[in-house]
Design a protein around this motif. Structure first.
Motif, PDB file in Angstrom:
ATOM      1  N   ASN A  32       9.780  73.695  56.296  1.00  0.00           N
ATOM      2  CA  ASN A  32      10.967  73.291  55.530  1.00  0.00           C
ATOM      3  C   ASN A  32      10.807  71.906  54.927  1.00  0.00           C
ATOM      4  N   HIS A  33      10.240  70.965  55.698  1.00  0.00           N
ATOM      5  CA  HIS A  33      10.035  69.617  55.167  1.00  0.00           C
ATOM      6  C   HIS A  33       8.978  69.611  54.059  1.00  0.00           C
ATOM      7  N   LEU A  34       7.896  70.355  54.239  1.00  0.00           N
ATOM      8  CA  LEU A  34       6.867  70.425  53.199  1.00  0.00           C
ATOM      9  C   LEU A  34       7.405  71.101  51.937  1.00  0.00           C
ATOM     10  N   ASP A  35       8.196  72.155  52.112  1.00  0.00           N
ATOM     11  CA  ASP A  35       8.786  72.822  50.944  1.00  0.00           C
ATOM     12  C   ASP A  35       9.717  71.881  50.178  1.00  0.00           C
ATOM     13  N   ALA A  36      10.480  71.060  50.890  1.00  0.00           N
ATOM     14  CA  ALA A  36      11.352  70.086  50.222  1.00  0.00           C
ATOM     15  C   ALA A  36      10.526  69.043  49.470  1.00  0.00           C
ATOM     16  N   LEU A  37       9.444  68.618  50.075  1.00  0.00           N
ATOM     17  CA  LEU A  37       8.543  67.661  49.427  1.00  0.00           C
ATOM     18  C   LEU A  37       7.946  68.268  48.157  1.00  0.00           C
ATOM     19  N   ILE A  38       7.459  69.497  48.260  1.00  0.00           N
ATOM     20  CA  ILE A  38       6.874  70.181  47.104  1.00  0.00           C
ATOM     21  C   ILE A  38       7.920  70.392  46.017  1.00  0.00           C
ATOM     22  N   TYR A  39       9.125  70.772  46.392  1.00  0.00           N
ATOM     23  CA  TYR A  39      10.199  70.942  45.419  1.00  0.00           C
ATOM     24  C   TYR A  39      10.442  69.643  44.658  1.00  0.00           C
ATOM     25  N   PHE A  40      10.487  68.539  45.375  1.00  0.00           N
ATOM     26  CA  PHE A  40      10.701  67.250  44.711  1.00  0.00           C
ATOM     27  C   PHE A  40       9.556  66.937  43.759  1.00  0.00           C
ATOM     28  N   ILE A  41       8.335  67.115  44.215  1.00  0.00           N
ATOM     29  CA  ILE A  41       7.170  66.794  43.383  1.00  0.00           C
ATOM     30  C   ILE A  41       7.105  67.695  42.151  1.00  0.00           C
ATOM     31  N   ASP A  42       7.302  68.986  42.340  1.00  0.00           N
ATOM     32  CA  ASP A  42       7.136  69.943  41.241  1.00  0.00           C
ATOM     33  C   ASP A  42       8.361  70.097  40.357  1.00  0.00           C
ATOM     34  N   THR A  43       9.542  69.800  40.864  1.00  0.00           N
ATOM     35  CA  THR A  43      10.765  70.059  40.108  1.00  0.00           C
ATOM     36  C   THR A  43      11.534  68.792  39.773  1.00  0.00           C
ATOM     37  N   MET A  44      11.788  67.965  40.783  1.00  0.00           N
ATOM     38  CA  MET A  44      12.625  66.784  40.573  1.00  0.00           C
ATOM     39  C   MET A  44      11.835  65.616  39.978  1.00  0.00           C
ATOM     40  N   ALA A  45      10.595  65.467  40.385  1.00  0.00           N
ATOM     41  CA  ALA A  45       9.763  64.362  39.891  1.00  0.00           C
ATOM     42  C   ALA A  45       9.171  64.739  38.538  1.00  0.00           C
ATOM     43  N   VAL A  46       8.299  63.920  38.055  1.00  0.00           N
ATOM     44  CA  VAL A  46       7.702  64.143  36.740  1.00  0.00           C
ATOM     45  C   VAL A  46       6.475  65.037  36.808  1.00  0.00           C
ATOM     46  N   LYS A  47       6.312  65.766  37.874  1.00  0.00           N
ATOM     47  CA  LYS A  47       5.161  66.649  38.076  1.00  0.00           C
ATOM     48  C   LYS A  47       3.877  65.857  37.863  1.00  0.00           C
ATOM     49  N   PRO A  48       3.569  64.949  38.781  1.00  0.00           N
ATOM     50  CA  PRO A  48       2.430  64.048  38.586  1.00  0.00           C
ATOM     51  C   PRO A  48       1.104  64.793  38.489  1.00  0.00           C
ATOM     52  N   ASP A  49       0.177  64.192  37.766  1.00  0.00           N
ATOM     53  CA  ASP A  49      -1.160  64.768  37.641  1.00  0.00           C
ATOM     54  C   ASP A  49      -1.983  64.541  38.899  1.00  0.00           C
ATOM     55  N   ILE A  50      -1.719  63.406  39.565  1.00  0.00           N
ATOM     56  CA  ILE A  50      -2.438  63.033  40.781  1.00  0.00           C
ATOM     57  C   ILE A  50      -1.415  62.479  41.764  1.00  0.00           C
ATOM     58  N   VAL A  69      -2.497  69.615  53.827  1.00  0.00           N
ATOM     59  CA  VAL A  69      -3.206  69.479  52.549  1.00  0.00           C
ATOM     60  C   VAL A  69      -3.294  70.847  51.882  1.00  0.00           C
ATOM     61  N   GLN A  70      -3.769  71.832  52.623  1.00  0.00           N
ATOM     62  CA  GLN A  70      -3.919  73.174  52.053  1.00  0.00           C
ATOM     63  C   GLN A  70      -2.567  73.783  51.705  1.00  0.00           C
ATOM     64  N   TYR A  71      -1.555  73.555  52.538  1.00  0.00           N
ATOM     65  CA  TYR A  71      -0.229  74.106  52.265  1.00  0.00           C
ATOM     66  C   TYR A  71       0.316  73.573  50.937  1.00  0.00           C
ATOM     67  N   ILE A  72       0.181  72.282  50.720  1.00  0.00           N
ATOM     68  CA  ILE A  72       0.677  71.704  49.462  1.00  0.00           C
ATOM     69  C   ILE A  72      -0.143  72.214  48.288  1.00  0.00           C
ATOM     70  N   LEU A  73      -1.460  72.298  48.443  1.00  0.00           N
ATOM     71  CA  LEU A  73      -2.289  72.845  47.364  1.00  0.00           C
ATOM     72  C   LEU A  73      -1.883  74.293  47.037  1.00  0.00           C
ATOM     73  N   ASP A  74      -1.635  75.088  48.063  1.00  0.00           N
ATOM     74  CA  ASP A  74      -1.284  76.504  47.858  1.00  0.00           C
ATOM     75  C   ASP A  74       0.096  76.700  47.242  1.00  0.00           C
ATOM     76  N   ASN A  75       0.983  75.722  47.383  1.00  0.00           N
ATOM     77  CA  ASN A  75       2.374  75.911  46.977  1.00  0.00           C
ATOM     78  C   ASN A  75       2.857  74.929  45.915  1.00  0.00           C
ATOM     79  N   SER A  76       1.938  74.235  45.280  1.00  0.00           N
ATOM     80  CA  SER A  76       2.306  73.280  44.227  1.00  0.00           C
ATOM     81  C   SER A  76       1.393  73.480  43.023  1.00  0.00           C
TER      82      SER A  76
END
Length: 175
Positions: A32-50, A69-76
């Protein structure tokens, strides 16, 4: 973007921060915490390149042994990653913490063509048995094949000490 993700713990009052007594999270809490982090990075933030990440776990009891690391790569939207461990032990004999593998990571939408872990100085004012189980701070240096230039492009991430009472912090900054 840079982010200390606190090993996917969100706002859980963790014993190591002196703000609570939790040591081990459930699988659902970490996801749940990783999904919230990914949501912020991919949706709320500017979708950073790095993204430069600190305190990310890859195989730790405290975070349900999830390879973050792998979870974020797989879901972002990131395609490439590099990881450098800063705290790796089969068993930490403190509060039931157990196995830990935590460190820094760099994730990128572009190909990471090279990665290097650069060891930083250790805290020198600790007893030997404490230092044996303590963090091995580092710099993770990556070479990234970005599309907008033909020049070499490097991204680095570090997480220097916060608790040294000697001159270790200055030595790490100098490095």
């Amino acid at each position: 973007m840079t982010w200390n993700i606190r090993f996917g713990a969100g706002r859980i009052p963790w014993f190591g921060d002196s703000c609570g007594d939790r040591v081990i999270m459930t699988n659902n809490e970490v996801i749940n915490h990783l999904d919230a982090l990914i949501y912020f990075i991919d949706t709320m933030a500017v979708k950073p390149d790095i993204i430069l990440l600190q305190e990310i776990d890859v195989s730790s009891k405290r975070s349900a042994y999830i390879d973050q690391v792998q979870y974020i790569l797989d879901n972002s939207h990131f395609n490439y990653g590099a990881y450098a461990s800063m705290w790796q032990a089969q068993f930490i004999p403190s509060n039931g913490l157990g196995k830990v593998d935590a460190g820094n990571a760099i994730l990128s939408r572009w190909n990471i063509t090279d990665a290097e872990r650069i060891q930083l100085p250790l805290i020198e004012d600790q007893e030997g048995y404490v230092q044996y189980f303590y963090l091995r701070r580092n710099i993770l240096k990556t070479k990234i094949d970005v599309s907008f230039t033909d020049k070499d492009f490097y991204a680095i991430v570090t997480h220097t000490t916060a608790f040294a009472t000697d001159d270790t912090k200055q030595k790490q900054i100098d490095a």
